[in-house]
Design a protein around this motif. Structure first.
Motif, PDB file in Angstrom:
ATOM      1  N   GLN A  90      31.013  41.852  49.749  1.00 52.17           N
ATOM      2  CA  GLN A  90      32.237  41.117  50.050  1.00 52.17           C
ATOM      3  C   GLN A  90      32.910  40.811  48.723  1.00 52.17           C
ATOM      4  OE1 GLN A  90      31.712  37.715  52.620  1.00 52.17           O
ATOM      5  NE2 GLN A  90      33.451  36.697  51.662  1.00 52.17           N
ATOM      6  N   ARG A  91      34.217  41.046  48.638  1.00 55.77           N
ATOM      7  CA  ARG A  91      34.922  40.898  47.363  1.00 55.77           C
ATOM      8  C   ARG A  91      35.859  39.699  47.298  1.00 55.77           C
ATOM      9  NH1 ARG A  91      32.243  43.245  43.543  1.00 55.77           N
ATOM     10  NH2 ARG A  91      31.868  45.432  43.881  1.00 55.77           N
ATOM     11  N   SER A  92      36.043  38.970  48.407  1.00 58.48           N
ATOM     12  CA  SER A  92      36.918  37.802  48.360  1.00 58.48           C
ATOM     13  C   SER A  92      36.415  36.734  49.321  1.00 58.48           C
ATOM     14  CB  SER A  92      38.362  38.172  48.715  1.00 58.48           C
ATOM     15  OG  SER A  92      38.507  38.301  50.095  1.00 58.48           O
ATOM     16  N   ASN A  96      38.554  39.338  53.313  1.00 60.04           N
ATOM     17  CA  ASN A  96      39.524  40.409  53.513  1.00 60.04           C
ATOM     18  C   ASN A  96      39.404  41.544  52.505  1.00 60.04           C
ATOM     19  OD1 ASN A  96      40.544  39.053  51.317  1.00 60.04           O
ATOM     20  ND2 ASN A  96      42.663  39.185  51.994  1.00 60.04           N
ATOM     21  N   SER A  97      38.322  41.583  51.767  1.00 56.64           N
ATOM     22  CA  SER A  97      38.121  42.668  50.828  1.00 56.64           C
ATOM     23  C   SER A  97      36.629  42.978  50.734  1.00 56.64           C
ATOM     24  CB  SER A  97      38.679  42.279  49.458  1.00 56.64           C
ATOM     25  OG  SER A  97      38.589  43.360  48.579  1.00 56.64           O
ATOM     26  N   TYR A  98      36.294  44.239  50.949  1.00 55.68           N
ATOM     27  CA  TYR A  98      34.905  44.690  50.914  1.00 55.68           C
ATOM     28  C   TYR A  98      34.827  45.984  50.128  1.00 55.68           C
ATOM     29  CZ  TYR A  98      33.502  41.424  54.583  1.00 55.68           C
ATOM     30  OH  TYR A  98      33.229  40.302  55.302  1.00 55.68           O
ATOM     31  N   SER A  99      33.669  46.228  49.540  1.00 56.20           N
ATOM     32  CA  SER A  99      33.422  47.521  48.920  1.00 56.20           C
ATOM     33  C   SER A  99      32.061  48.016  49.380  1.00 56.20           C
ATOM     34  CB  SER A  99      33.501  47.440  47.394  1.00 56.20           C
ATOM     35  OG  SER A  99      32.470  46.638  46.893  1.00 56.20           O
ATOM     36  N   ASN A 109      36.506  51.320  49.168  1.00 57.55           N
ATOM     37  CA  ASN A 109      37.098  49.992  49.032  1.00 57.55           C
ATOM     38  C   ASN A 109      37.999  49.736  50.228  1.00 57.55           C
ATOM     39  OD1 ASN A 109      36.064  49.233  46.417  1.00 57.55           O
ATOM     40  ND2 ASN A 109      37.336  50.880  45.623  1.00 57.55           N
ATOM     41  N   HIS A 111      40.644  46.861  51.846  1.00 56.19           N
ATOM     42  CA  HIS A 111      41.428  45.640  51.689  1.00 56.19           C
ATOM     43  C   HIS A 111      42.114  45.368  53.021  1.00 56.19           C
ATOM     44  CE1 HIS A 111      43.697  42.437  49.982  1.00 56.19           C
ATOM     45  NE2 HIS A 111      44.821  42.996  50.378  1.00 56.19           N
TER      46      HIS A 111
END
Length: 167
Positions: A90-92, A96-99, A109, A111
């Protein structure tokens, strides 16, 4: 470039399935509960994640997804028979952002802009995935790639589950 269409359905309890274009269930996602916890319980989402298993229908293949860490942002490991397949990050904080980092070197990626039902993901060099959130519990997934992407599809179903758990 070939296009594949799928439907990801998931319940708030964390169980779901992936259907192909012919409405046949291809993969089954199950949350491994130690015991039943109500969905409104704070501990269900933050502290009581026992992972998930994703089984291919008509096959013995089972993928296990377990949380590697919770803080600062969650990171999950997908394995098959103990072999590392993918890392889901999880990036956020807004979910709402995953890689996705696959063991074969592919990096995806995703978004998911807030207040929209469309989002897409892209690979380092090739392939695009477009998703339309048909309903909160149903995603229509369109994969443009030269190679079949069943593991990517399973990782997306897990992301769908994670977003629903905190909805």
């Amino acid at each position: 470039m070939p296009v594949e269409m799928y439907l990801s359905q998931c319940s708030f309890e964390g169980d779901g399935k992936i259907l192909n274009e012919e409405d046949e269930v291809v993969w089954q996602l199950t949350t491994r509960h130690g015991r039943a916890y109500p969905i409104w319980s704070v501990t269900y989402g933050l502290f009581r994640d026992l992972g998930a298993s994703i089984a291919q229908v008509g096959s013995d293949e089972i993928l296990l997804v377990n949380r590697e860490r919770q803080l600062p942002l969650p990171r999950f490991i997908m394995t098959r028979n103990g072999e590392h397949i993918c890392t889901i990050m999880q990036r956020s904080l807004c979910l709402n952002s995953y890689s996705l980092a696959f063991a074969n070197g592919e990096n995806w990626n995703f978004h998911m802009p807030l207040f929209t039902v469309y989002f897409q993901g892209c690979c380092d060099g090739e392939g695009i995935v477009q998703v339309r959130e048909w309903a909160k519990r149903q995603w229509v997934i369109r994969i443009e790639s030269e190679h079949p992407q069943p593991l990517l599809l399973c990782a997306l179903a897990f992301i769908h589950r994670e977003r629903l758990r905190f909805a």
